[in-house]
Design a protein around this motif. Structure first.
Motif, PDB file in Angstrom:
ATOM      1  N   MET A  84       0.834  -1.203   0.000  1.00 32.79           N
ATOM      2  CA  MET A  84       0.000   0.000   0.000  1.00 32.79           C
ATOM      3  C   MET A  84       0.867   1.251   0.000  1.00 32.79           C
ATOM      4  SD  MET A  84      -3.255  -0.894   2.383  1.00 32.79           S
ATOM      5  CE  MET A  84      -4.273   0.405   1.714  1.00 32.79           C
ATOM      6  N   HIS A  85       0.611   2.113  -0.952  1.00 28.04           N
ATOM      7  CA  HIS A  85       1.265   3.418  -1.028  1.00 28.04           C
ATOM      8  C   HIS A  85       1.039   4.118   0.305  1.00 28.04           C
ATOM      9  CE1 HIS A  85       1.793   7.591  -2.256  1.00 28.04           C
ATOM     10  NE2 HIS A  85       2.267   7.179  -3.422  1.00 28.04           N
ATOM     11  N   PRO A  86       2.029   4.859   0.811  1.00 31.58           N
ATOM     12  CA  PRO A  86       1.873   5.475   2.131  1.00 31.58           C
ATOM     13  C   PRO A  86       0.718   6.464   2.242  1.00 31.58           C
ATOM     14  CG  PRO A  86       3.935   6.178   1.115  1.00 31.58           C
ATOM     15  CD  PRO A  86       3.350   5.120   0.240  1.00 31.58           C
ATOM     16  N   TYR A  87       0.220   6.968   1.140  1.00 29.20           N
ATOM     17  CA  TYR A  87      -0.850   7.960   1.233  1.00 29.20           C
ATOM     18  C   TYR A  87      -2.254   7.363   1.131  1.00 29.20           C
ATOM     19  CZ  TYR A  87       2.613  11.544   1.554  1.00 29.20           C
ATOM     20  OH  TYR A  87       3.642  12.315   2.004  1.00 29.20           O
ATOM     21  N   TRP A  88      -2.386   6.024   1.092  1.00 30.27           N
ATOM     22  CA  TRP A  88      -3.726   5.435   1.136  1.00 30.27           C
ATOM     23  C   TRP A  88      -4.424   5.819   2.434  1.00 30.27           C
ATOM     24  CZ3 TRP A  88      -6.849   3.587  -2.417  1.00 30.27           C
ATOM     25  CH2 TRP A  88      -6.302   3.140  -3.615  1.00 30.27           C
ATOM     26  N   GLU A  89      -3.668   6.084   3.486  1.00 26.84           N
ATOM     27  CA  GLU A  89      -4.288   6.452   4.755  1.00 26.84           C
ATOM     28  C   GLU A  89      -4.981   7.813   4.685  1.00 26.84           C
ATOM     29  OE1 GLU A  89      -0.481   8.200   7.165  1.00 26.84           O
ATOM     30  OE2 GLU A  89      -0.639   6.057   6.898  1.00 26.84           O
ATOM     31  N   GLU A  90      -4.800   8.526   3.603  1.00 25.69           N
ATOM     32  CA  GLU A  90      -5.492   9.809   3.415  1.00 25.69           C
ATOM     33  C   GLU A  90      -6.878   9.613   2.809  1.00 25.69           C
ATOM     34  OE1 GLU A  90      -4.561  12.709   4.424  1.00 25.69           O
ATOM     35  OE2 GLU A  90      -2.434  12.471   4.813  1.00 25.69           O
ATOM     36  N   THR A  91      -7.303   8.357   2.645  1.00 23.65           N
ATOM     37  CA  THR A  91      -8.597   8.085   2.010  1.00 23.65           C
ATOM     38  C   THR A  91      -9.543   7.309   2.928  1.00 23.65           C
ATOM     39  OG1 THR A  91      -7.883   6.011   0.987  1.00 23.65           O
ATOM     40  CG2 THR A  91      -7.458   8.021  -0.255  1.00 23.65           C
ATOM     41  N   LEU A  92      -9.335   7.408   4.215  1.00 23.97           N
ATOM     42  CA  LEU A  92     -10.098   6.600   5.167  1.00 23.97           C
ATOM     43  C   LEU A  92     -11.585   6.934   5.215  1.00 23.97           C
ATOM     44  CD1 LEU A  92      -7.574   6.535   8.146  1.00 23.97           C
ATOM     45  CD2 LEU A  92      -7.969   4.773   6.418  1.00 23.97           C
ATOM     46  N   ARG A  93     -11.971   8.115   4.794  1.00 24.67           N
ATOM     47  CA  ARG A  93     -13.390   8.494   4.812  1.00 24.67           C
ATOM     48  C   ARG A  93     -14.166   7.818   3.689  1.00 24.67           C
ATOM     49  NH1 ARG A  93     -10.883  13.487   5.812  1.00 24.67           N
ATOM     50  NH2 ARG A  93     -11.348  14.294   7.860  1.00 24.67           N
ATOM     51  N   LEU A  94     -13.448   7.254   2.741  1.00 25.73           N
ATOM     52  CA  LEU A  94     -14.098   6.632   1.594  1.00 25.73           C
ATOM     53  C   LEU A  94     -14.528   5.213   1.943  1.00 25.73           C
ATOM     54  CD1 LEU A  94     -11.810   8.171  -1.142  1.00 25.73           C
ATOM     55  CD2 LEU A  94     -13.930   9.056  -0.161  1.00 25.73           C
ATOM     56  N   ASP A  95     -15.293   4.590   1.085  1.00 23.54           N
ATOM     57  CA  ASP A  95     -15.994   3.365   1.453  1.00 23.54           C
ATOM     58  C   ASP A  95     -15.153   2.089   1.496  1.00 23.54           C
ATOM     59  OD1 ASP A  95     -18.798   4.489   1.631  1.00 23.54           O
ATOM     60  OD2 ASP A  95     -18.139   5.186  -0.331  1.00 23.54           O
ATOM     61  N   TYR A  96     -14.465   1.800   0.410  1.00 20.97           N
ATOM     62  CA  TYR A  96     -13.750   0.527   0.326  1.00 20.97           C
ATOM     63  C   TYR A  96     -12.405   0.695  -0.371  1.00 20.97           C
ATOM     64  CZ  TYR A  96     -18.435  -1.275   1.185  1.00 20.97           C
ATOM     65  OH  TYR A  96     -19.659  -1.515   1.718  1.00 20.97           O
ATOM     66  N   VAL A  97     -11.532  -0.288  -0.103  1.00 16.80           N
ATOM     67  CA  VAL A  97     -10.275  -0.383  -0.832  1.00 16.80           C
ATOM     68  C   VAL A  97     -10.113  -1.852  -1.228  1.00 16.80           C
ATOM     69  CG1 VAL A  97      -8.862  -0.605   1.252  1.00 16.80           C
ATOM     70  CG2 VAL A  97      -7.816   0.174  -0.855  1.00 16.80           C
ATOM     71  N   VAL A  98      -9.937  -2.091  -2.534  1.00 17.51           N
ATOM     72  CA  VAL A  98      -9.717  -3.440  -3.053  1.00 17.51           C
ATOM     73  C   VAL A  98      -8.218  -3.700  -3.003  1.00 17.51           C
ATOM     74  CG1 VAL A  98      -9.887  -4.920  -5.099  1.00 17.51           C
ATOM     75  CG2 VAL A  98     -11.755  -3.340  -4.539  1.00 17.51           C
ATOM     76  N   THR A  99      -7.838  -4.836  -2.431  1.00 19.14           N
ATOM     77  CA  THR A  99      -6.422  -5.163  -2.271  1.00 19.14           C
ATOM     78  C   THR A  99      -6.090  -6.450  -3.019  1.00 19.14           C
ATOM     79  OG1 THR A  99      -6.787  -6.416  -0.230  1.00 19.14           O
ATOM     80  CG2 THR A  99      -6.355  -4.035  -0.010  1.00 19.14           C
ATOM     81  N   PRO A 100      -4.772  -6.690  -3.263  1.00 15.66           N
ATOM     82  CA  PRO A 100      -4.369  -7.886  -3.992  1.00 15.66           C
ATOM     83  C   PRO A 100      -4.799  -9.187  -3.302  1.00 15.66           C
ATOM     84  CG  PRO A 100      -2.528  -6.384  -3.800  1.00 15.66           C
ATOM     85  CD  PRO A 100      -3.629  -5.827  -2.968  1.00 15.66           C
ATOM     86  N   ASN A 101      -4.771  -9.185  -1.976  1.00 20.10           N
ATOM     87  CA  ASN A 101      -5.181 -10.364  -1.213  1.00 20.10           C
ATOM     88  C   ASN A 101      -5.324  -9.980   0.259  1.00 20.10           C
ATOM     89  OD1 ASN A 101      -2.548 -10.427  -0.036  1.00 20.10           O
ATOM     90  ND2 ASN A 101      -1.808 -11.549  -1.824  1.00 20.10           N
ATOM     91  N   GLU A 102      -5.658 -10.963   1.071  1.00 14.88           N
ATOM     92  CA  GLU A 102      -5.872 -10.694   2.493  1.00 14.88           C
ATOM     93  C   GLU A 102      -4.578 -10.423   3.243  1.00 14.88           C
ATOM     94  OE1 GLU A 102      -5.299 -14.820   1.541  1.00 14.88           O
ATOM     95  OE2 GLU A 102      -6.974 -13.548   0.964  1.00 14.88           O
ATOM     96  N   LEU A 103      -3.430 -10.671   2.635  1.00 18.25           N
ATOM     97  CA  LEU A 103      -2.158 -10.385   3.295  1.00 18.25           C
ATOM     98  C   LEU A 103      -1.946  -8.880   3.510  1.00 18.25           C
ATOM     99  CD1 LEU A 103       0.155 -12.945   1.437  1.00 18.25           C
ATOM    100  CD2 LEU A 103      -0.860 -13.160   3.720  1.00 18.25           C
TER     101      LEU A 103
END
Length: 170
Positions: A84-103
Motif C-alpha cells: 500500500m502506497h503510504p498515502y492510502w491512509e489519506e482516504t479513510l473516509r471513503l468506502d472501500y479499498v480493493v487489495t491484492p489479497n488478504e495479506l
C-alpha cells in the motif's frame, strides 16, 4: 522531469515516515482541496452511482471533497501493487479499498482501515494475461532462443535506480 521525480520521491518518503494519519492540515491536503473543485462539480453534474479509482491521489481528492462537502457516491479504491502506497491512509473516509489479497490486512489496519473496508479481490488484470502458456511455447511466440537463460526484469514507476545499469549487471 528529474526535479519532478525527486519531488515525488521526497513526498513519498515523507508519507512512509509518518506514524499514522492524523488528518491534520497540511500543504498536500490544501493542494488537493484546491484541485478538488472541478472534480466536485463534475460529480454534482453527472451524479455517478459509484466512483472507482486506481491511484491513491484520486482518492485523496475524493476524501477532501467528502470532508468539506459531505455527500458523494460510494468510492472504491483499487490497490494495484502488492504493497500500500503510504498515502492510502489519506482516504479513510471513503468506502472501500480493493487489495491484492488478504495479506494486505495488517498494512491496511495500520493505516486506519477497518476490516469491513478492505476487499481482498485481487489486482484486476485483462483476461488474456491470466492464460497459462508453457515455457517452450512462450519462448517461440516471443522469438526467444530456447537454449539461453532468459530473465524478465520489471520495475515500478519510481525506478529506484539506474535501470539500464541493473539490466547490464544481470
Amino acid at each position: 522531469t528529474a526535479k519532478l521525480k525527486k519531488s515525488y520521491a521526497a513526498f513519498y518518503r515523507m508519507g512512509e515516515k509518518r506514524k499514522a494519519n492524523s488528518y491534520k492540515p497540511s500543504i498536500s491536503r490544501f493542494a488537493y482541496f484546491i484541485m478538488s473543485r472541478k472534480i466536485r462539480l463534475l460529480i454534482e453534474k453527472t451524479k455517478p452511482d459509484a466512483i472507482v479509482y486506481t491511484h491513491v491521489f484520486c482518492g485523496f481528492i475524493l476524501d477532501v471533497i467528502k470532508q468539506k462537502h459531505g455527500l458523494i457516491p460510494k468510492c472504491v479504491g483499487v490497490v494495484t501493487d502488492f504493497a500500500m502506497h503510504p498515502y492510502w491512509e489519506e482516504t479513510l473516509r471513503l468506502d472501500y479499498v480493493v487489495t491484492p489479497n488478504e495479506l494486505i490486512y495488517p498494512a491496511a489496519s495500520r493505516k486506519g482501515y477497518s476490516y469491513r473496508q478492505v476487499l481482498p479481490f485481487g489486482i484486476p488484470i485483462r483476461e488474456e494475461f491470466s492464460v497459462v502458456t508453457d515455457k517452450a511455447t512462450a519462448r517461440r511466440e516471443l522469438g526467444l532462443d530456447e537454449t539461453l537463460t532468459t530473465i524478465m526484469f520489471m520495475s515500478g514507476s519510481m525506478g529506484h535506480s539506474n535501470l539500464c545499469k541493473v539490466v547490464k549487471e544481470l
